[in-house]
Design an enzyme around this catalytic site. Structure first.
Site, PDB file in Angstrom:
ATOM      1  CB  CYS A   2      -1.125  -0.044   1.156  1.00  0.00           C
ATOM      2  SG  CYS A   2      -1.818  -1.679   1.510  1.00  0.00           S
ATOM      3  CG  ASN A  75       3.497   0.141   2.660  1.00  0.00           C
ATOM      4  OD1 ASN A  75       2.915  -0.935   2.144  1.00  0.00           O
ATOM      5  ND2 ASN A  75       4.573   0.927   2.408  1.00  0.00           N
ATOM      6  N   GLY A  76       2.361  -2.928   4.287  1.00  0.00           N
ATOM      7  CA  GLY A  76       3.193  -4.211   4.410  1.00  0.00           C
ATOM      8  C   GLY A  76       2.320  -5.353   4.781  1.00  0.00           C
ATOM      9  CD  GLU A  77       0.811  -8.219   2.863  1.00  0.00           C
ATOM     10  OE1 GLU A  77       0.176  -8.712   3.813  1.00  0.00           O
ATOM     11  OE2 GLU A  77       0.273  -7.693   1.802  1.00  0.00           O
ATOM     12  CG  ASP A 100      -1.904  -8.083   7.521  1.00  0.00           C
ATOM     13  OD1 ASP A 100      -2.789  -7.244   7.036  1.00  0.00           O
ATOM     14  OD2 ASP A 100      -0.786  -7.958   7.119  1.00  0.00           O
ATOM     15  CB  ILE A 291      14.170 -10.141 -17.897  1.00  0.00           C
ATOM     16  CG1 ILE A 291      15.201  -9.755 -16.835  1.00  0.00           C
ATOM     17  CG2 ILE A 291      12.929  -9.877 -17.620  1.00  0.00           C
ATOM     18  CD1 ILE A 291      15.192  -8.336 -16.718  1.00  0.00           C
ATOM     19  N   GLY A 364      14.935 -12.906  -4.053  1.00  0.00           N
ATOM     20  CA  GLY A 364      16.313 -13.863  -3.371  1.00  0.00           C
ATOM     21  C   GLY A 364      17.256 -12.663  -2.622  1.00  0.00           C
TER      22      GLY A 364
END
Length: 628
Positions: A2, A75-77, A100, A291, A364
């Site tokens: 977000c 904003n986030g998880e 959450d 890519i 990664g």
């Protein structure tokens, strides 16, 4: 993922215009195209743009507890929200949503600032607590999610995910900060604790800020730090098993989503490890994307295809031109501040490819910093061994004299480019490493600055923050100190900024499972010889992954995204490089004749200045957008 924004009057509760909050969030619509919201009360306003990932149909923001005494924009998880939700329900909390965000509200009500230590996630949020007459702001441990703020002339504190959100407020002054420009020229990015717009600040990674009404805005408080001073006990085999389990936990916790999820796959060790662990945990084929480039020495389609085939992923590949500098203006708009890591062009392209298929992509990123994967760690360790052979008082006379007479040969193969190494050996190790991670050397950039810029800097150098971090590092040896400094500056300032801005530009959520704090804290305790052995970085990780990945993946030379900026400035962008000397924006800080000479030397091949010219191009375009 977000975009957030808000205003808080810390002196007295003045009215807040909802339209102003909406304007600050709307310029960040790319971060959250799925919904928007604004909430205001006397003295405070919170705004939100939503990219729906968890509880897609519910969890609108800003969100409040009943009675609106506690309200959040987030904003986030939070990856462990289900466990926290169960714990809070045991304390009597009643939940109305499945996401959450509401967990954070109840966590604040139950634990206050101590809630942060319980969170596993990437986040930047602001909580208004009417009862405490306070605004609580916090940022995740690594700095995955951004947070900018500024104190305004009317007494309010404005904040936003991105700088453009603050600049939408008419009281934010657009004045450049000379020290931030020096930081940028030294490092290639504006650091996580600085901003190119004077007066604007970034909440540093792992910090919180509690602003109480009637009091001055305090300094941020550090609530987390990585500690390299301890050493794990146990056999290499036991530590190897623990490393794999912690990596597995990091990956699985980040696979929770109510939208399509996939992974970036470069064919390197880190992204291949993430895909392997995703395949283990997934019932359906993992969606991966790569890519490729036309340059054979930089194309990773082959190794990526090998990994995709091994784990039967649903693999997408796209070949892009390495000279696609038409994306430059897109990046300038996405980053706001100048950003000179040219791999951002390729990162943007792989994010755009991923977004065609998924909404969340795992990367990664983080293993190089945690397990000493960069070549510079190997060189730094070797230089420190050489420095130990001579007393400090003899290093400068011996190595400095040799470096002065050794010819500068940018064009030559690496073994014959010893001048830089000899001059580095003449320096203190911390100072040498600070310059090694930089882009433009102090001598070159100070030769570019005009007299007014030199006076404004007053002797300040961008390397100082790196040197200070290394000298204050909780660590036992030179490798510890170098990795610690990279966690403090390089990781949030360059790597995570690059991934956040390029992914958010296409409304893609990127997650970094190898930056799970439990994994990072464990890696910091590993003996140095298990991180870097025989010149091989990430040694223990590679040994642990031998049953999973082929040796040609584990032990092939590290390869980054190719962006041949040096060739560009001798070809298609040669005229643009020459035109930098005529820029009225750059003339504010630099001597035009010095830029002209730099461009001419590079174009003729007499010297290698490609990265510095790229810095100047990105600075010029960014400064035009920011300052006119």
């Amino acid at each position: 993922m977000c975009g957030i924004a808000g205003l808080y009057h810390s002196v007295q509760p003045k009215p807040v215009d909802p339209a102003r909050i909406a304007a600050m969030t709307d310029v960040q619509a790319h971060r959250g195209p799925d919904g928007s919201g604004v909430w205001t009360a006397p003295g405070v306003g919170l705004g939100h743009r939503r990219l729906s990932i968890i509880d897609v149909a519910g969890s609108p923001q800003p969100m409040a507890l009943p009675g609106e005494q506690v309200v959040i924009t987030f904003n986030g998880e939070i990856y462990n929200f289900a466990e926290l939700r169960a714990e809070l329900q045991g304390k009597g909390a009643v939940f109305r949503t499945q996401g959450d965000t509401e967990v954070l509200l109840h966590a604040w009500a139950a634990w206050g600032p101590d809630m942060l230590a319980r969170l596993n996630g990437m986040f930047a949020f602001a909580i208004h607590d009417a009862g405490r007459q306070a605004l609580f702001i916090a940022r995740d441990r690594m700095g995955v999610k951004p947070f900018h703020y500024v104190e305004l002339g009317d007494g309010a504190v404005a904040f936003a995910s991105e700088l453009k959100g603050l600049l939408a407020h008419p009281l934010v002054r657009r004045t450049p900060d000379a020290a931030a420009i020096e930081d940028y020229m030294a490092l290639g990015y504006v650091p996580d604790d600085a901003c190119i717009v004077a007066g604007v600040k970034k909440l540093p990674a792992g910090h919180f800020l509690l602003i109480e009404r009637g009091r001055r805005v305090p300094q941020p408080v550090r609530w987390w730090d990585v500690d390299f001073s301890k050493r794990a006990k146990g056999s290499a085999r036991d530590l190897e098993a623990e490393l794999v389990e912690r990596m597995r936990e990091g990956v699985r916790s980040r696979m929770v989503a109510d939208v399509p999820l996939g992974a970036f796959l470069s064919g390197g060790v880190d992204s291949s490890a993430v895909v392997a662990l995703m395949a283990e945990a997934s019932r359906s084929p993992v969606q991966t994307c790569t890519i490729g480039f036309e340059e054979a020495g930089h194309d990773e389609r082959g190794p990526a295809g090998l990994v995709a085939g091994r784990f039967a992923t649903d693999h997408a590949v796209r070949t892009v031109r390495s000279d696609d500098f038409g994306v430059i203006d897109t990046l300038v708009a996405a980053f706001d501040e100048p950003f000179a890591d040219a791999s951002a062009l390729a990162t943007y392209q792989v994010c755009a490819l991923a977004r065609e298929r998924v909404t969340v992509a795992l990367s990664g990123d983080g293993a190089d910093e945690a397990l000493a994967g960069y070549r510079r760690y190997k060189f730094h360790a070797a230089e420190e061994r050489v420095r130990a052979l001579l007393p400090p008082g003899l290093r400068e006379p011996v190595f400095g004299a040799l470096g002065d007479v050794y010819p500068k040969a940018d064009w030559a193969p690496r073994p014959f480019r010893a001048k830089t190494t000899l001059l580095a050996l003449a320096q203190d190790g911390d100072e040498a490493y600070a310059q090694a991670v930089g882009v433009t050397t102090p001598a070159v950039r100070h030769g570019l600055y005009g007299q007014a810029m030199a006076r404004q800097l007053g002797g300040y150098r961008g390397e100082e923050r790196y040197v200070a971090a290394m000298r204050q590092a909780p660590g036992r040896d030179a490798l510890d100190r170098a990795q610690y400094a990279d966690f403090r500056h390089w990781l949030p300032g360059d790597i995570l900024t690059k991934v956040d801005r390029t992914s958010m530009a296409v409304a893609l959520e990127a997650r970094e499972p190898l930056l799970d704090h439990r994994l990072i804290e464990f890696c910091a305790t590993l003996p140095a010889k298990l991180r870097l052995r025989g010149g091989e970085g990430k040694w223990l990780m590679k040994k642990a992954l031998e049953p999973w990945l082929p040796r040609e993946i584990l032990y092939r030379p590290k390869m980054g995204f190719v962006t041949p900026v040096s060739a560009w400035f001798r070809g298609a962008l040669a005229d643009e490089a020459a035109g930098l000397a005529r820029s009225p924006v750059l003339a504010t800080w630099f001597e035009p004749h010095a830029i002209e000479r730099l461009a001419a030397e590079h174009r003729s091949g007499r010297a290698e200045h490609g990265r510095t010219l790229w810095q100047l191009v990105m600075l010029e375009r960014s400064a035009r957008r920011l300052f006119g």
